[in-house]
Scaffold this motif. Structure first.
Motif, PDB file in Angstrom:
ATOM      1  N   ARG A 115     -21.428  24.063  19.227  1.00  0.00           N
ATOM      2  CA  ARG A 115     -21.683  23.639  18.055  1.00  0.00           C
ATOM      3  C   ARG A 115     -22.195  24.674  17.109  1.00  0.00           C
ATOM      4  N   ASN A 116     -21.749  25.033  15.887  1.00  0.00           N
ATOM      5  CA  ASN A 116     -22.284  26.022  14.913  1.00  0.00           C
ATOM      6  C   ASN A 116     -23.163  25.412  13.986  1.00  0.00           C
ATOM      7  N   GLU A 117     -24.550  25.620  14.445  1.00  0.00           N
ATOM      8  CA  GLU A 117     -25.532  24.943  13.404  1.00  0.00           C
ATOM      9  C   GLU A 117     -26.152  26.145  12.334  1.00  0.00           C
ATOM     10  N   SER A 118     -25.525  27.324  12.380  1.00  0.00           N
ATOM     11  CA  SER A 118     -25.874  28.463  11.735  1.00  0.00           C
ATOM     12  C   SER A 118     -25.551  28.542  10.245  1.00  0.00           C
ATOM     13  N   SER A 119     -25.935  29.152   9.422  1.00  0.00           N
ATOM     14  CA  SER A 119     -25.388  29.518   8.227  1.00  0.00           C
ATOM     15  C   SER A 119     -24.113  30.381   8.119  1.00  0.00           C
ATOM     16  N   ARG A 127     -24.585  26.287  21.412  1.00  0.00           N
ATOM     17  CA  ARG A 127     -25.080  26.395  19.932  1.00  0.00           C
ATOM     18  C   ARG A 127     -25.210  27.647  19.396  1.00  0.00           C
ATOM     19  N   THR A 170     -27.468  29.142  16.102  1.00  0.00           N
ATOM     20  CA  THR A 170     -28.260  28.817  15.070  1.00  0.00           C
ATOM     21  C   THR A 170     -28.804  29.933  14.415  1.00  0.00           C
TER      22      THR A 170
END
Length: 211
Positions: A88-92, A160, A162
């Motif tokens: 999952r890419n939850e970063s900006s 992940r 972040t």
């Protein structure tokens, strides 16, 4: 007659003018494409995750996995799934997570030399189609095996991405702290048999657009 001569003279002068202008047109081609080492910082760079980061991240994770006896030291090689299904890419940062998992899987498959077996779960549909053809008698059974089920996995990669961003409005400097975590999960017990973490912080003023 005089009018005709004047007309021809005018046309000749105009032709010479056009030729002169054509000679001044800049037809120089654009600069040739320059190949850059993907493991180094290129001429275009920002605070996001870039090619050199992907290379460094996957190289470090590969070395860590190969040093883990639960993954690379078993008498019977474990079956492992490494794809982006649970990455999952939850970063900006704009990141195609396939670039991380594909490079990690391919480099591990090459370097492990049979100590790990990789299951291509994303190809399950293709495999099942071929299996159906074999069992229907449309094609023969192949040459090296006869199986009753597709391969199950012992472990599967999850991860992940972040980030934490900061900016200095006085001079336009941007800073981004990125954290990329990987974990290998036991597909029977749900336990985590290996974990890896990569972190970095970048700062810059350039406004780079990632796609």
């Amino acid at each position: 007659m005089g009018t005709t001569k004047a007309l021809f003279a005018g046309m000749a002068a105009a032709s010479l003018l056009l030729v002169g202008c054509a000679g001044q047109i800049d037809n120089t081609r654009g600069k040739a494409t320059v190949y850059e080492d993907a493991s180094t910082t290129g001429r275009v760079g920002g605070v996001g995750i870039e090619s050199q980061d992907i290379v460094a991240i996957t190289d470090q994770m590969m070395r860590d996995m190969l040093a883990n006896r639960m993954l690379a030291g078993r008498d019977i090689p474990p079956r492992i799934i490494i794809d982006n299904e649970y990455m999952r890419n939850e970063s900006s940062s704009v990141v195609n997570t396939n670039m991380l998992t594909d490079r990690l899987r391919i480099e591990l498959n090459r370097a492990s030399n049979g100590r790990m077996i990789f299951v291509g779960r994303e190809y399950a549909g293709m495999v099942q189609q071929e299996r159906d053809l074999k069992r229907d008698g449309a094609v023969d059974g192949g040459t090296i095996r006869s199986t009753v089920a597709q391969a199950g996995a012992d472990y599967r990669l999850a991860g992940r991405i972040t980030s934490l961003d900061a900016s200095d409005r006085s001079d336009g400097t941007q800073s981004r702290y990125s954290q990329i975590s990987f974990e290998m999960v036991d597909m029977e017990l749900g336990t985590i048999v290996w974990s890896g973490l990569y972190e970095m912080r970048k700062a810059g003023r350039d406004d780079v657009v990632y796609r």
